[in-house]
Design an enzyme around this catalytic site. Structure first.
Site, short mmCIF file in Angstrom:
data_model
loop_
_atom_site.label_atom_id
_atom_site.label_comp_id
_atom_site.label_asym_id
_atom_site.label_seq_id
_atom_site.Cartn_x
_atom_site.Cartn_y
_atom_site.Cartn_z
N LYS A 1 -2.74 8.53 2.57
CA LYS A 1 -1.36 8.54 2.89
C LYS A 1 -0.35 9.00 1.87
CE LYS A 1 0.19 4.24 1.04
NZ LYS A 1 0.97 4.33 -0.35
N ASP B 1 0.51 -2.34 3.95
CA ASP B 1 0.40 -0.93 4.37
C ASP B 1 -0.89 -0.55 5.41
OD1 ASP B 1 1.98 0.28 2.61
OD2 ASP B 1 0.56 0.78 1.00
O1 C5P Z 1 0.92 -6.22 1.28
P1 C5P Z 1 0.45 -5.81 0.05
O2 C5P Z 1 -1.08 -7.01 -0.04
O3 C5P Z 1 -0.48 -4.52 0.01
O4 C5P Z 1 1.03 -6.07 -1.29
C1 C5P Z 1 0.60 -6.30 -2.69
C2 C5P Z 1 1.50 -6.57 -3.58
O5 C5P Z 1 2.72 -5.71 -3.42
C3 C5P Z 1 2.23 -7.80 -2.94
O6 C5P Z 1 1.63 -9.08 -3.53
C4 C5P Z 1 3.42 -7.70 -3.76
O7 C5P Z 1 3.44 -8.09 -4.97
C5 C5P Z 1 3.90 -6.40 -3.53
N1 C5P Z 1 4.72 -5.80 -2.41
C6 C5P Z 1 6.10 -6.37 -2.30
N2 C5P Z 1 6.83 -5.87 -1.49
C7 C5P Z 1 6.30 -5.14 -0.22
C8 C5P Z 1 5.00 -4.63 -0.39
C9 C5P Z 1 4.20 -5.31 -1.44
O8 C5P Z 1 6.69 -6.92 -3.39
N3 C5P Z 1 7.14 -4.60 0.48
#
Ligand code: C5P
Length: 278
Positions: free
Chosen positions: A10, A141
């Protein structure tokens, strides 16, 4: 029986960080396009009937990845088993071509692929909404990959809404071979200061959203070497945009010819970088 799904990368052409939430995540506004039609940058997930669940990894970017319970494909599969209320035995093979830690959403795309594949293979009949909810549990995502096309993402990025396709300019994706960890970039927003919170202003019908990524300063703080790619893209006439939390950059160009000329120049000056024309 064997079935296979494509797990494409993406591009976030607009990523605004609107603030930090009580749960530690960040409130985002995202416009993302799932990049179809790039076979060299698309993972594939294959499933074959078996008596027990297993996952194997292969492909040019699988090094360093684990096929254990931490793998998002297996996490997605376990969510399907939980919904089905029974084991879903299958031999899974993930062929990786999307680089890891590049901001292209590889792991999230694989997880979305696993949800679609399992739902289809075992005829689970889970609705799109049910799959989207499971996707949101797997990662911020993941839902946008289930939706496909171009989407608006709100909340931590997991609340997705389809948008009309936004034509992409001629783009060159540049991967410098660096790994950037997403959590460390979000954590570093505190060190570099939050960007001025600014919601996505209404766009005139058909106008593309700005080419903007509020994680850029934090990613450069975490990995200063990223600046070399940004500067090289600028030097070749491109308008650079960091992909997600990095390490890939997307350079946009006025014409395909200018993009291809830039690609030739960068191949000569930085043979270790990987490039893809979008
Ligand atoms: O949701 P995901 O596991 O992909 O996110 C990975 C890390 O990215 C989270 O643990 C967080 O530290 C950070 N994150 C965030 N805010 C978001 C998406 C991700 O702080 N909206």
């Amino acid at each position: 029986m064997s079935i296979c799904v494509s797990c494409p990368p993406k591009l976030n052409r607009f990523l605004a960080v609107l603030g930090r939430r009580a749960d530690g995540f960040h409130e985002l506004e995202l416009v993302t396009t799932v990049l179809e039609g790039l076979p060299e940058l698309t993972d594939t997930l294959t499933a074959e009937s078996a008596s027990e669940l297993s996952l194997t990894l292969g492909g040019p970017t699988s090094e360093g990845l684990l096929a254990d319970a931490s793998n998002l494909v297996l996490k997605a599969w376990h969510l399907l088993e939980e919904a089905a209320g029974l084991p879903l035995p299958v031999t899974l093979h993930l062929e990786k071509r999307i680089p890891h830690g590049a901001g292209l959403g590889g792991g999230s795309s694989d997880a979305a692929g696993a949800l679609r594949l399992g739902n289809q293979l075992f005829g689970l009949g889970l609705s799109d909404d049910a799959l989207l909810r499971k996707a949101g549990r797997l990662g911020s995502d993941v839902p946008l990959f289930l939706l496909g096309g171009t989407s608006l993402g709100l909340g931590r990025g997991e609340r997705v809404f389809p948008l009309r396709p936004i034509p992409l300019e001629p783009i060159l994706l540049v991967h410098p071979g660096l790994y950037v960890g997403t959590p460390s970039v979000y954590r570093s927003l505190q060190s570099v200061g939050y960007p001025f919170p600014e919601a996505l202003a209404s766009q005139p019908a058909g106008a593309p959203p700005p080419w903007r990524n509020d994680l850029t300063g934090a990613a450069l703080w975490v990995c200063p070497l990223l600046a070399e790619v940004r500067d090289a893209l600028r030097d070749t006439g491109g308008d650079p945009l960091l992909c997600g939390s990095g390490s890939c950059w997307a350079g946009r160009f006025a014409t395909p010819a200018e993009r291809d000329e830039a690609a030739a120049t960068l191949r000569g000056s930085h043979p270790e970088w990987r490039l893809w024309a979008v």
